[in-house]
Design an enzyme around this catalytic site. Structure first.
Site, PDB file in Angstrom:
ATOM      1  CG  ASP A   1      62.111  36.245  40.228  1.00 49.52           C
ATOM      2  OD1 ASP A   1      63.177  36.815  40.540  1.00 49.52           O
ATOM      3  OD2 ASP A   1      62.054  35.070  39.832  1.00 49.52           O
TER       4      ASP A   1
ATOM      5  CG  HIS B   1      55.686  35.635  45.878  1.00 49.11           C
ATOM      6  ND1 HIS B   1      55.813  36.207  47.134  1.00 49.11           N
ATOM      7  CD2 HIS B   1      54.355  35.389  45.713  1.00 49.11           C
ATOM      8  CE1 HIS B   1      54.618  36.301  47.689  1.00 49.11           C
ATOM      9  NE2 HIS B   1      53.717  35.808  46.856  1.00 49.11           N
ATOM     10  CB  THR B   2      59.594  32.473  40.632  1.00 49.40           C
ATOM     11  OG1 THR B   2      60.522  32.616  39.557  1.00 49.40           O
ATOM     12  CG2 THR B   2      58.553  31.433  40.218  1.00 49.40           C
TER      13      THR B   2
ATOM     14  NE  ARG C   1      47.988  37.467  45.873  1.00 45.91           N
ATOM     15  CZ  ARG C   1      47.032  38.359  46.140  1.00 45.91           C
ATOM     16  NH1 ARG C   1      46.051  38.554  45.254  1.00 45.91           N
ATOM     17  NH2 ARG C   1      47.038  39.051  47.259  1.00 45.91           N
TER      18      ARG C   1
ATOM     19  N   PRO D   1      48.190  34.525  54.848  1.00 45.32           N
ATOM     20  CG  PRO D   1      49.792  32.882  54.476  1.00 45.32           C
ATOM     21  CD  PRO D   1      48.365  33.231  54.178  1.00 45.32           C
TER      22      PRO D   1
ATOM     23  CG  ASN E   1      41.435  37.711  48.422  1.00 41.50           C
ATOM     24  OD1 ASN E   1      42.560  37.332  48.109  1.00 41.50           O
ATOM     25  ND2 ASN E   1      40.594  36.965  49.121  1.00 41.50           N
TER      26      ASN E   1
ATOM     27  CG  HIS F   1      44.726  34.419  48.283  1.00 41.26           C
ATOM     28  ND1 HIS F   1      44.519  35.754  48.537  1.00 41.26           N
ATOM     29  CD2 HIS F   1      46.062  34.229  48.372  1.00 41.26           C
ATOM     30  CE1 HIS F   1      45.687  36.359  48.764  1.00 41.26           C
ATOM     31  NE2 HIS F   1      46.634  35.447  48.648  1.00 41.26           N
ATOM     32  CG  ASP F   2      39.387  28.095  46.840  1.00 46.05           C
ATOM     33  OD1 ASP F   2      38.460  28.504  47.566  1.00 46.05           O
ATOM     34  OD2 ASP F   2      39.318  27.032  46.199  1.00 46.05           O
TER      35      ASP F   2
END
Length: 332
Positions: A244, A192-193, A64, A162, A93, A68-69
């Site tokens: 998940d 997101h698993t 993540r 997002p 964040n 995000h970077d």
């Protein structure tokens, strides 16, 4: 042709050649550190292994961080910078981004092996790949040669990342703004698993969802009850649960299987299958279904999307710097 004209023509050709050489040199390559830091990949892998062994969730956290970077100022390590005006304190964040101490440890190990050579941005890209691989997911050759940014962009993080509350069209537009496609949206959402999410990111689906319904109708009933118990009204928004369900730490296609039975935790997850008013809904639904039936396709698309994401506006050549400490820019 006069001697002066010939000289100018020759000089112009050399300028063109030099521009082309600089352009090629500025591109990211998989072997960028092959001579300057040949043991880099092994050093990073060892540190990531240690971090995940200490806390399994760290794999998702490092993945993540890279995401995000790259979405803010490009993949320049700016998310790692300290300071109240930094990206760490942007809404997406705050109380959420984590793994900074692990990045410190990796950077220290890399500096011990080859001082002043490898950027924090590149270390984060490698750590994200290793986190996926060590969790059972695909691997890919990480393109390297990024340099570290000199400034963070809190506003950019607030506006460009997002959100779990975004509509599908908004999510797609934020991906498109950094050169990523609808396929990239769905494939990268599959990250997101692994990992956890805070109650604050999905509690809007549990109570007073709309005028006509108490909870989100695209959230499976038993799961809704479980989550309402975990995240009551006025409860602790920082409590966490698995993104998940029933496959928390394994990087696989189970995330997409959950979407087919209304068990996507975040609204931004479930909308990929259930859709909203977006004209892209049939496309995202079809992609999610294809990843359910073909995990190899998901792995391939995810790896390709990670390579694309890792190539968002990198600083190369003489731009930026090689930070000595990932948390602060070098002193002048």
């Amino acid at each position: 042709m006069s001697r002066g004209t010939s000289f100018r023509s020759c000089s112009l050709r050399w300028v063109v050649v030099l521009i082309l050489l600089v352009g090629v040199r500025s591109q990211l390559t998989t072997d960028f550190y092959s001579t300057s830091c040949p043991g880099l990949l092994s050093v990073v892998r060892k540190e990531v292994q240690n971090a995940i062994k200490a806390e399994t969730r760290m794999a998702a956290s490092l993945l993540r961080l890279h995401f995000h970077d790259c979405f803010v100022n490009g993949c320049d390590g700016s998310v790692l910078l300290d300071g109240s005006g930094g990206e760490k304190f942007a809404f997406p964040n705050l109380n959420s981004a984590r793994g900074f101490e692990v990045m410190d440890a990796i950077k220290t190990a890399v500096e011990s092996s080859c001082s002043g050579v490898v950027s924090c941005a590149d270390i984060l890209a490698i750590a994200a790949r290793d986190s996926v691989l060590l969790s059972g997911g695909p691997t890919w050759k990480v393109l390297l040669g990024r340099r570290d940014g000199l400034v963070a962009n809190k506003t950019g993080a607030n506006n460009g990342l997002p959100s779990p509350f975004d509509s599908l069209d908004t999510i797609i537009s934020k991906f498109a703004a950094v050169g990523l496609s609808v396929t990239d949206v769905v494939a990268l959402s599959g990250g997101h698993t692994i990992g956890l999410a805070r109650c604050a990111t999905f509690s809007n689906r549990l109570f007073n969802f709309s005028v006509t319904t108490g909870s989100d109708p695209t959230l499976e009933a038993t799961m809704t009850l479980d989550l309402q118990s975990l995240c009551p009204v006025n409860g602790d928004g920082n409590k966490t649960t698995a993104l998940d369900r029933n496959s928390t730490d394994l990087f696989d296609n189970h995330y997409f299987k959950n979407l087919l039975v209304d068990k996507g935790l975040l609204s931004s997850d479930q909308v990929l299958f259930s859709g909203d008013n977006s004209t892209a809904s049939p496309t995202t639904k079809s992609l999610a279904q294809s990843y359910v039936s073909n995990s190899s396709l998901f792995f391939t698309d995810f790896a390709n999307s990670m390579i694309k994401m890792g190539n968002i506006s990198p600083l190369t050549g003489s731009n930026g710097e090689i930070r000595k400490n990932c948390r602060v820019v070098n002193s002048s």
